[in-house]
Design a protein around this motif. Structure first.
Motif, PDB file in Angstrom:
ATOM      1  N   GLY A  16     -14.768  51.661 -19.416  1.00 18.36           N
ATOM      2  CA  GLY A  16     -13.581  50.927 -19.836  1.00 18.36           C
ATOM      3  C   GLY A  16     -12.312  51.587 -19.346  1.00 18.36           C
ATOM      4  N   ALA A  17     -12.257  52.922 -19.397  1.00 16.87           N
ATOM      5  CA  ALA A  17     -11.084  53.645 -18.933  1.00 16.87           C
ATOM      6  C   ALA A  17     -10.915  53.544 -17.423  1.00 16.87           C
ATOM      7  N   LEU A  18     -12.017  53.312 -16.715  1.00 16.62           N
ATOM      8  CA  LEU A  18     -11.953  53.137 -15.262  1.00 16.62           C
ATOM      9  C   LEU A  18     -11.610  51.701 -14.881  1.00 16.62           C
ATOM     10  N   GLY A  19     -11.661  50.799 -15.865  1.00 15.81           N
ATOM     11  CA  GLY A  19     -11.359  49.393 -15.593  1.00 15.81           C
ATOM     12  C   GLY A  19     -12.523  48.628 -15.006  1.00 15.81           C
ATOM     13  N   ILE A  20     -13.736  49.128 -15.201  1.00 14.03           N
ATOM     14  CA  ILE A  20     -14.934  48.444 -14.701  1.00 14.03           C
ATOM     15  C   ILE A  20     -15.785  48.013 -15.881  1.00 14.03           C
ATOM     16  N   ARG A  21     -16.556  46.955 -15.697  1.00 15.05           N
ATOM     17  CA  ARG A  21     -17.326  46.371 -16.797  1.00 15.05           C
ATOM     18  C   ARG A  21     -18.786  46.142 -16.381  1.00 15.05           C
ATOM     19  N   PRO A  22     -19.546  47.200 -16.177  1.00 12.89           N
ATOM     20  CA  PRO A  22     -20.938  47.006 -15.765  1.00 12.89           C
ATOM     21  C   PRO A  22     -21.871  46.630 -16.918  1.00 12.89           C
ATOM     22  N   ALA A  26     -25.945  49.520 -18.248  1.00 12.40           N
ATOM     23  CA  ALA A  26     -25.695  49.995 -16.889  1.00 12.40           C
ATOM     24  C   ALA A  26     -24.825  51.253 -16.908  1.00 12.40           C
ATOM     25  N   ALA A  27     -23.892  51.331 -17.846  1.00  8.97           N
ATOM     26  CA  ALA A  27     -23.048  52.520 -17.954  1.00  8.97           C
ATOM     27  C   ALA A  27     -23.886  53.750 -18.268  1.00  8.97           C
ATOM     28  N   VAL A  28     -24.842  53.589 -19.151  1.00 10.66           N
ATOM     29  CA  VAL A  28     -25.746  54.701 -19.474  1.00 10.66           C
ATOM     30  C   VAL A  28     -26.512  55.123 -18.223  1.00 10.66           C
ATOM     31  N   ALA A  31     -24.181  57.026 -15.949  1.00  8.25           N
ATOM     32  CA  ALA A  31     -23.883  58.364 -16.459  1.00  8.25           C
ATOM     33  C   ALA A  31     -25.021  59.324 -16.135  1.00  8.25           C
ATOM     34  N   ILE A  32     -26.244  58.858 -16.302  1.00 10.89           N
ATOM     35  CA  ILE A  32     -27.402  59.691 -15.999  1.00 10.89           C
ATOM     36  C   ILE A  32     -27.507  59.938 -14.498  1.00 10.89           C
ATOM     37  N   GLU A  33     -27.353  58.880 -13.708  1.00 11.71           N
ATOM     38  CA  GLU A  33     -27.499  59.005 -12.250  1.00 11.71           C
ATOM     39  C   GLU A  33     -26.501  59.986 -11.661  1.00 11.71           C
ATOM     40  N   PHE A  34     -25.264  59.949 -12.148  1.00 11.80           N
ATOM     41  CA  PHE A  34     -24.230  60.779 -11.548  1.00 11.80           C
ATOM     42  C   PHE A  34     -23.949  62.058 -12.334  1.00 11.80           C
ATOM     43  N   GLU A 265      -7.080  50.122  -7.240  1.00 18.49           N
ATOM     44  CA  GLU A 265      -8.074  50.331  -6.179  1.00 18.49           C
ATOM     45  C   GLU A 265      -9.453  50.627  -6.782  1.00 18.49           C
ATOM     46  N   LEU A 266      -9.468  51.453  -7.799  1.00 16.53           N
ATOM     47  CA  LEU A 266     -10.737  51.795  -8.446  1.00 16.53           C
ATOM     48  C   LEU A 266     -11.329  50.583  -9.166  1.00 16.53           C
ATOM     49  N   ARG A 267     -10.481  49.806  -9.836  1.00 20.27           N
ATOM     50  CA  ARG A 267     -10.953  48.616 -10.556  1.00 20.27           C
ATOM     51  C   ARG A 267     -11.595  47.600  -9.622  1.00 20.27           C
ATOM     52  N   ALA A 268     -11.131  47.562  -8.367  1.00 21.04           N
ATOM     53  CA  ALA A 268     -11.637  46.581  -7.411  1.00 21.04           C
ATOM     54  C   ALA A 268     -12.971  46.986  -6.789  1.00 21.04           C
ATOM     55  N   MET A 269     -13.395  48.217  -7.027  1.00 23.21           N
ATOM     56  CA  MET A 269     -14.628  48.707  -6.425  1.00 23.21           C
ATOM     57  C   MET A 269     -15.860  48.171  -7.146  1.00 23.21           C
ATOM     58  N   ASP A 270     -16.993  48.210  -6.465  1.00 27.53           N
ATOM     59  CA  ASP A 270     -18.270  48.027  -7.128  1.00 27.53           C
ATOM     60  C   ASP A 270     -18.392  49.122  -8.195  1.00 27.53           C
ATOM     61  N   PRO A 271     -18.899  48.783  -9.400  1.00 29.96           N
ATOM     62  CA  PRO A 271     -18.954  49.794 -10.466  1.00 29.96           C
ATOM     63  C   PRO A 271     -19.636  51.098 -10.064  1.00 29.96           C
ATOM     64  N   ARG A 272     -20.727  51.007  -9.330  1.00 31.23           N
ATOM     65  CA  ARG A 272     -21.436  52.234  -8.937  1.00 31.23           C
ATOM     66  C   ARG A 272     -20.560  53.094  -8.030  1.00 31.23           C
ATOM     67  N   ASP A 273     -19.849  52.455  -7.105  1.00 33.76           N
ATOM     68  CA  ASP A 273     -18.968  53.202  -6.210  1.00 33.76           C
ATOM     69  C   ASP A 273     -17.809  53.829  -6.982  1.00 33.76           C
ATOM     70  N   ALA A 274     -17.287  53.107  -7.963  1.00 37.96           N
ATOM     71  CA  ALA A 274     -16.193  53.639  -8.772  1.00 37.96           C
ATOM     72  C   ALA A 274     -16.641  54.861  -9.566  1.00 37.96           C
ATOM     73  N   VAL A 275     -17.829  54.792 -10.124  1.00 43.71           N
ATOM     74  CA  VAL A 275     -18.348  55.924 -10.890  1.00 43.71           C
ATOM     75  C   VAL A 275     -18.630  57.105  -9.965  1.00 43.71           C
ATOM     76  N   ALA A 276     -19.170  56.826  -8.781  1.00 42.11           N
ATOM     77  CA  ALA A 276     -19.437  57.891  -7.815  1.00 42.11           C
ATOM     78  C   ALA A 276     -18.144  58.610  -7.424  1.00 42.11           C
ATOM     79  N   LYS A 277     -17.087  57.839  -7.185  1.00 41.78           N
ATOM     80  CA  LYS A 277     -15.799  58.430  -6.796  1.00 41.78           C
ATOM     81  C   LYS A 277     -15.204  59.228  -7.957  1.00 41.78           C
ATOM     82  N   THR A 278     -15.379  58.734  -9.179  1.00 39.97           N
ATOM     83  CA  THR A 278     -14.894  59.450 -10.361  1.00 39.97           C
ATOM     84  C   THR A 278     -15.629  60.766 -10.534  1.00 39.97           C
TER      85      THR A 278
END
Length: 286
Positions: A16-22, A26-28, A31-34, A265-278
């Motif tokens: 939510g703080a990243l502006g993505i809604r997976p 999926a968020a869990v 979090a585990i993957e990254f 810019e981050l909000r416009a990304m695919d959620p996985r890419d946004a999390v990876a960049k974070t």
């Protein structure tokens, strides 16, 4: 991948703080993957699950070394009296649910201005309301964090400025008089308030409930910075994130660290890419 823990910090994924809604499931997974050390809990989702499903989720998180981050507060400290009373009445059951899920930190922000309340009246009302909320949260074993909001471009837009610095937030917490109430520190608000690592170093670790790391856009003076326009930590170097983190290490802070960049810019990304960049940005600054 983000390191799960760095000293006493544990990285906290808040989609939510990243502006993505997976979605929370999926968020869990992300979090585990990254390699995040925590994930922000979705209390509505958890409430919709059976006790067995919640326990299975908690077991899965524990297996991967993932904790709960801090949850939001379902009470508006600035609401009219009737709304506040209604929300407060519902908080007891909510706090009991948090405790049953193992969620032990909740936070909200302090609105740094008012068109109707002078500083003194607003201070008195906030102290009283925070104390009422905290009595319930403390009874359930849930810590209560308050985040001050620093940008002058925000707090100067109404007639009466209110709490918008670390010193003022500490005064408000001191007036509440409960050791269960502490601070949510955000590099962006720390920077826009003109504060330094020395201000952080004056705190005790127990005063800090949660931490947000962000950077600021280039090309703007400090007082021109906008609350809704931030960057990933370390992206520009406008904010001395290293000094902030170093001061927290010095005082021995133990708790969640998340990113809340409000970045288009981050909000416009695919959620996985946004999390990876974070995760990459957290690795770099921690």
């Amino acid at each position: 991948m983000a390191d799960q823990t760095t000293d006493g910090f544990y990285t906290n994924l808040s989609c939510g703080a990243l502006g993505i809604r997976p979605g929370f499931e999926a968020a869990v997974d992300l979090a585990i993957e990254f390699g995040f050390g925590a994930v922000e809990p979705d209390v509505g989702y958890l409430t919709s699950q059976s006790a067995e499903q919640v326990e299975a989720l908690r077991s899965r998180l524990a297996e991967h070394g993932v904790k709960w981050g801090n949850a939001g507060l379902p009470v508006d400290l600035n609401a009219d009296a009737a709304t506040f009373a209604s929300q407060l009445a519902a908080l007891n059951d909510h706090a009991a649910r948090l405790a049953s899920y193992g969620i032990d930190r909740v936070g909200t922000w302090i609105r740094p201005m008012s068109n109707s309340l002078t500083y003194r009246r607003n201070f008195r009302r906030h102290a009283e309301r925070i104390a009422l909320v905290d009595e319930i949260l403390a009874g359930a074993g849930v810590r209560f964090g308050l985040e001050y909001v620093g940008p002058k471009s925000f707090w100067s837009t109404e007639l009466y400025p209110f709490v918008h610095t670390l010193a003022e937030a500490r005064e408000l917490i001191d007036a509440v008089g409960s050791p269960n109430v502490g601070l949510i520190l955000d590099t962006f608000h720390w920077y826009t308030s003109g504060e330094s690592a020395a201000d952080i170093a004056e705190l005790s670790a127990e005063e800090v409930v949660a931490v947000d790391l962000n950077d600021a856009p280039t090309g703007l003076e400090r007082d021109q910075q906008q609350d809704g326009q931030r960057m990933l930590p370390g992206a520009t170097g406008v904010i001395d994130v290293a000094g902030f983190v170093g001061a927290l290490r010095k005082i021995g802070y133990v708790g969640p660290v998340k990113v809340e960049p409000f970045n288009a810019e981050l909000r416009a990304m695919d959620p996985r890419d946004a999390v990876a960049k974070t995760a990459e940005s957290l690795n770099a600054v921690l």
